[in-house]
Enzyme design. Structure first.
Site, mmCIF file in Angstrom:
data_model
loop_
_atom_site.group_PDB
_atom_site.id
_atom_site.type_symbol
_atom_site.label_atom_id
_atom_site.label_comp_id
_atom_site.label_asym_id
_atom_site.label_seq_id
_atom_site.Cartn_x
_atom_site.Cartn_y
_atom_site.Cartn_z
ATOM 1 N N VAL A 225 0.833 -1.202 0.000
ATOM 2 C CA VAL A 225 0.000 0.000 0.000
ATOM 3 C C VAL A 225 0.869 1.253 0.000
ATOM 4 C CG1 VAL A 225 -1.905 1.180 1.150
ATOM 5 C CG2 VAL A 225 -1.660 -1.301 1.388
ATOM 6 N N CYS A 226 0.670 2.126 -0.991
ATOM 7 C CA CYS A 226 1.503 3.325 -1.100
ATOM 8 C C CYS A 226 1.397 4.215 0.127
ATOM 9 C CB CYS A 226 1.111 4.115 -2.346
ATOM 10 S SG CYS A 226 1.948 5.714 -2.503
ATOM 11 N N PHE A 227 0.183 4.446 0.613
ATOM 12 C CA PHE A 227 -0.005 5.412 1.697
ATOM 13 C C PHE A 227 0.227 4.808 3.082
ATOM 14 C CE2 PHE A 227 -1.640 7.758 -1.788
ATOM 15 C CZ PHE A 227 -1.386 9.084 -1.466
ATOM 16 N N LYS B 4 0.906 11.045 5.841
ATOM 17 C CA LYS B 4 1.148 11.194 4.405
ATOM 18 C C LYS B 4 -0.111 11.684 3.705
ATOM 19 C CE LYS B 4 3.038 8.417 0.596
ATOM 20 N NZ LYS B 4 3.725 7.137 0.315
#
EC number: 2.3.1.181
Length: 276
Positions: A147-149, A163
Site C-alpha cells: 500500500v503506497c499510503f 502522508k
C-alpha cells in the site's frame, strides 16, 4: 522566465493516462515540446501498481473487478495507489534542466516543492517527510505492505505527521517523469479490500495503522476542497517553486493518435499489466 507547458487532462481511462505520461516523456526527449506539468483524474476509479510490483501476489484482483475499478501498471516504481477522490499530477523534465540535482532523492525534492507550495496555497501546514530513524529508513528499503499510503518516503508530503501525497519517479531517455496522487478523500475500506494480506490479523493491523499514517485534504479542512481549487493551488505552486511560466497545451490530432497507439500497444494489454 522559462516557459513550460501546462496540460489539465481531466478524467481519462487508466491506460490513456499512463500512455499520455509516457508520450510526453518521448516528445520532450526528442525536443518537440518543453517541460510539462500535467494534472489528471481517473475514469473509472483505478488501482495503479508500481513497475516492480507483483500484481497477482499483492493485489486482490477479484475485488478490483467486482468493484468496477480500473487497473494499470505504471512505468514508475513505488507501491499501489487507489485513484478515486484525488488530483493526480505529473512532471516531465530533462535530467539536464538547469539546477536539477543528479541525485534521484534531491531531484524528487526540487520537483515536489510545487506540491508543497500548493498545499500552502490551500492554507495547509504541509512539510517534507525525512525518515529520521534507522527503523524508518529500513522500512523504505523493505516495505511491509504493498500500500503506497502505508508510510511516507523521502521528501513526500505530510500534514500532522500523516502522508497526504504519494509520488513515484522514473528516468528514461534522459528525461525525468515524476507523478503522484494528491488525496482529497480516502475510502479506507475500499483501499484495504483490493490488497492481499497474509491473514485477517495482518489486514486488521493495517486497518488500525492506516489512519495514523495517511490523511486526505478534506478531513483536515472546514469547507470541502474541490478538484478545481486544487488545480489552481498546485498549478500556481509549481509556477512559483520552479520560477516558470505555464503555457496551456492542447494535443494535436497527430499527438492523440500517438498516445492511443501507445495505449493499445502497452497500457491496455494484460501482457504489460500482469507481467510480474
Amino acid at each position: 522566465m522559462t516557459t513550460w507547458y501546462f496540460l489539465n487532462s481531466g478524467k481519462c481511462s487508466p491506460s490513456f493516462n499512463m500512455a499520455l505520461d509516457e508520450a510526453l516523456l518521448d516528445w520532450h526527449s526528442e525536443g518537440l515540446i518543453p517541460p510539462v506539468i500535467r494534472f489528471y483524474e481517473w475514469e473509472p476509479a483505478t488501482l495503479s501498481i508500481g513497475y516492480f510490483q507483483q500484481a497477482k501476489k499483492d493485489i486482490n484482483l477479484d475485488a478490483v473487478r467486482e468493484q468496477g475499478l480500473g487497473f494499470v501498471r505504471r512505468p514508475t516504481g513505488g507501491r499501489a495507489v487507489l485513484h478515486e477522490h484525488e488530483l493526480t499530477y505529473s512532471v516531465i523534465v530533462t535530467e539536464s534542466y538547469p539546477d536539477m540535482p543528479e541525485s534521484v532523492t534531491e531531484a524528487y525534492r526540487v520537483l515536489s516543492e510545487g506540491i508543497l507550495q500548493g498545499f500552502h496555497n490551500l492554507g495547509m501546514d504541509a512539510y517534507f517527510s525525512v525518515p529520521d530513524t534507522e527503523e524508518k529508513r529500513a522500512d523504505l528499503k523493505s516495505p511491509k505492505s504493498a500500500v503506497c499510503f502505508d508510510a511516507p518516503s523521502w521528501y513526500e508530503l505530510v500534514v500532522e505527521g500523516k502522508k497526504i501525497a504519494g509520488s513515484a519517479q522514473t528516468r528514461q531517455k534522459g528525461v525525468i517523469l515524476q507523478h503522484g496522487a494528491i488525496l482529497l478523500d480516502l475510502d479506507q475500506e475500499k483501499l484495504l479490500s483490493v490488497f492481499n494480506f497474509s491473514s485477517e490479523e495482518a489486514k486488521d493491523r493495517m486497518r488500525r495503522k492506516l489512519p495514523e499514517k495517511a490523511v486526505a485534504i478534506n478531513s483536515l479542512v472546514d469547507e470541502p476542497v474541490t478538484v478545481e481549487q486544487c488545480v489552481t493551488a498546485f498549478r500556481d505552486g509549481f509556477a512559483k517553486s520552479l520560477q516558470i511560466e505555464l503555457k496551456p497545451f492542447t494535443l494535436s490530432e497527430e499527438q492523440l493518435e500517438y498516445v492511443r497507439a501507445l495505449e493499445e500497444k502497452k497500457y491496455a494489454c494484460d501482457e504489460w499489466n500482469f507481467k510480474k
